[in-house]
Write an enzyme that holds these catalytic residues in place. Structure first.
Site, PDB file in Angstrom:
ATOM      1  N   GLU A   1      -1.166 -16.628  -9.941  1.00  0.00           N
ATOM      2  CA  GLU A   1      -0.286 -15.767 -10.735  1.00  0.00           C
ATOM      3  C   GLU A   1       1.196 -16.034 -10.469  1.00  0.00           C
ATOM      4  O   GLU A   1       2.049 -15.467 -11.136  1.00  0.00           O
ATOM      5  CB  GLU A   1      -0.603 -14.293 -10.452  1.00  0.00           C
ATOM      6  CG  GLU A   1      -1.978 -13.881 -10.947  1.00  0.00           C
ATOM      7  CD  GLU A   1      -2.271 -12.404 -10.725  1.00  0.00           C
ATOM      8  OE1 GLU A   1      -1.395 -11.664 -10.216  1.00  0.00           O
ATOM      9  OE2 GLU A   1      -3.392 -11.984 -11.066  1.00  0.00           O
TER      10      GLU A   1
ATOM     11  N   ASN B   1     -12.750  -0.688  -5.083  1.00  0.00           N
ATOM     12  CA  ASN B   1     -12.513  -1.068  -6.484  1.00  0.00           C
ATOM     13  C   ASN B   1     -13.666  -1.942  -6.989  1.00  0.00           C
ATOM     14  O   ASN B   1     -13.864  -3.048  -6.493  1.00  0.00           O
ATOM     15  CB  ASN B   1     -11.180  -1.828  -6.583  1.00  0.00           C
ATOM     16  CG  ASN B   1     -10.893  -2.352  -7.971  1.00  0.00           C
ATOM     17  OD1 ASN B   1     -11.485  -1.936  -8.961  1.00  0.00           O
ATOM     18  ND2 ASN B   1      -9.961  -3.291  -8.044  1.00  0.00           N
TER      19      ASN B   1
ATOM     20  N   CYS C   1      -6.349  -5.269  -7.587  1.00  0.00           N
ATOM     21  CA  CYS C   1      -6.079  -4.827  -6.218  1.00  0.00           C
ATOM     22  C   CYS C   1      -5.602  -5.987  -5.340  1.00  0.00           C
ATOM     23  O   CYS C   1      -5.010  -5.754  -4.284  1.00  0.00           O
ATOM     24  CB  CYS C   1      -7.295  -4.134  -5.614  1.00  0.00           C
ATOM     25  SG  CYS C   1      -8.791  -5.114  -5.618  1.00  0.00           S
ATOM     26  N   HIS C   2      -5.809  -7.229  -5.797  1.00  0.00           N
ATOM     27  CA  HIS C   2      -5.312  -8.382  -5.034  1.00  0.00           C
ATOM     28  C   HIS C   2      -3.786  -8.415  -4.996  1.00  0.00           C
ATOM     29  O   HIS C   2      -3.209  -9.078  -4.144  1.00  0.00           O
ATOM     30  CB  HIS C   2      -5.863  -9.697  -5.599  1.00  0.00           C
ATOM     31  CG  HIS C   2      -5.513  -9.953  -7.028  1.00  0.00           C
ATOM     32  ND1 HIS C   2      -6.241  -9.426  -8.078  1.00  0.00           N
ATOM     33  CD2 HIS C   2      -4.512 -10.668  -7.582  1.00  0.00           C
ATOM     34  CE1 HIS C   2      -5.706  -9.825  -9.215  1.00  0.00           C
ATOM     35  NE2 HIS C   2      -4.653 -10.581  -8.943  1.00  0.00           N
TER      36      HIS C   2
ATOM     37  N   TYR D   1       0.839  -1.198   0.000  1.00  0.00           N
ATOM     38  CA  TYR D   1       0.000   0.000   0.000  1.00  0.00           C
ATOM     39  C   TYR D   1       0.879   1.254   0.000  1.00  0.00           C
ATOM     40  O   TYR D   1       0.615   2.204  -0.733  1.00  0.00           O
ATOM     41  CB  TYR D   1      -0.926  -0.006   1.225  1.00  0.00           C
ATOM     42  CG  TYR D   1      -1.927  -1.127   1.206  1.00  0.00           C
ATOM     43  CD1 TYR D   1      -3.167  -0.970   0.595  1.00  0.00           C
ATOM     44  CD2 TYR D   1      -1.642  -2.351   1.807  1.00  0.00           C
ATOM     45  CE1 TYR D   1      -4.094  -2.003   0.574  1.00  0.00           C
ATOM     46  CE2 TYR D   1      -2.554  -3.390   1.790  1.00  0.00           C
ATOM     47  CZ  TYR D   1      -3.773  -3.209   1.171  1.00  0.00           C
ATOM     48  OH  TYR D   1      -4.688  -4.238   1.143  1.00  0.00           O
TER      49      TYR D   1
END
Length: 193
Positions: free
Chosen positions: A185, A150, A158-159, A126
């Site tokens: 990912e 979001n 945002c993950h 963040y």
């Protein structure tokens, strides 16, 4: 910026930055669905000719999913979205190219746009995201609140934003889904998820 990686993820399909389509007051809002490993995703968008620009992608159980009247189902308008989401979940797509029309404050839109610069298979904190936006450390919480609002989960990733200590802090779809996405990912080793 510091990014954390755990191997290289698939890179067979990438796309340019997501186009933003401004919503017009007369635009017709439609909804559709898409299967996913989490269950049925709710897609909401505004009609743009034969397709649509996404305004929201919600995971099952998300309390802030937009309400759209049943008659405004238009599954055919989400063909491209379903194709790209299927490719993402199959590990063949690392960046979306869908037209978007999210509603938010100028600050929220700026934060959500910055998410596109966090590559597939990496994470950022963040604080790092706030610094990239030229914000002070004191404004980091505002970045967190914008991420919490979001409306385009997965598409605006945002993950990929985690705590400075590597912890998986808040996610509108649930922290367990955040862990799944980051593992999918390649940003988290499977044993840590």
């Amino acid at each position: 910026m510091t990014t954390h990686t755990a191997g290289s993820g698939p890179t067979t399909e990438t796309a340019p930055a997501l186009p933003h389509v401004p919503a017009t007051p007369a635009a017709r809002t439609v909804r559709g669905t898409c299967p996913s490993p989490f269950g049925e995703l709710l897609l909401t968008g505004v009609k743009t000719g034969d397709g649509c620009a996404l305004t929201s992608l919600s995971l099952p159980g998300r309390p802030a999913a937009p309400a759209v009247p049943e008659p405004d189902r238009a599954e055919e308008a989400f063909t491209q979205a379903r194709r790209e989401l299927d490719a993402y979940f199959a590990g063949r797509l690392t960046r979306f190219s869908l037209p978007l029309a999210p509603a938010g404050t100028p600050f929220q839109l700026r934060v959500w746009q910055a998410l596109e610069d966090v590559p597939y298979g990496t994470t950022t904190s963040y604080g790092e995201l706030a610094a990239r936006l030229g914000l002070s450390r004191a404004e980091t919480r505002a970045v967190g609140r914008a991420l919490g609002a979001n409306p385009l989960l997965l598409v605006r990733p945002c993950h990929r934003v985690i705590g400075a200590d590597g912890s998986l802090r808040g996610y509108a779809g649930g922290v367990e889904r955040k862990a799944w996405l980051l593992t999918h990912e390649g940003a988290l080793p499977p044993a840590l998820a």
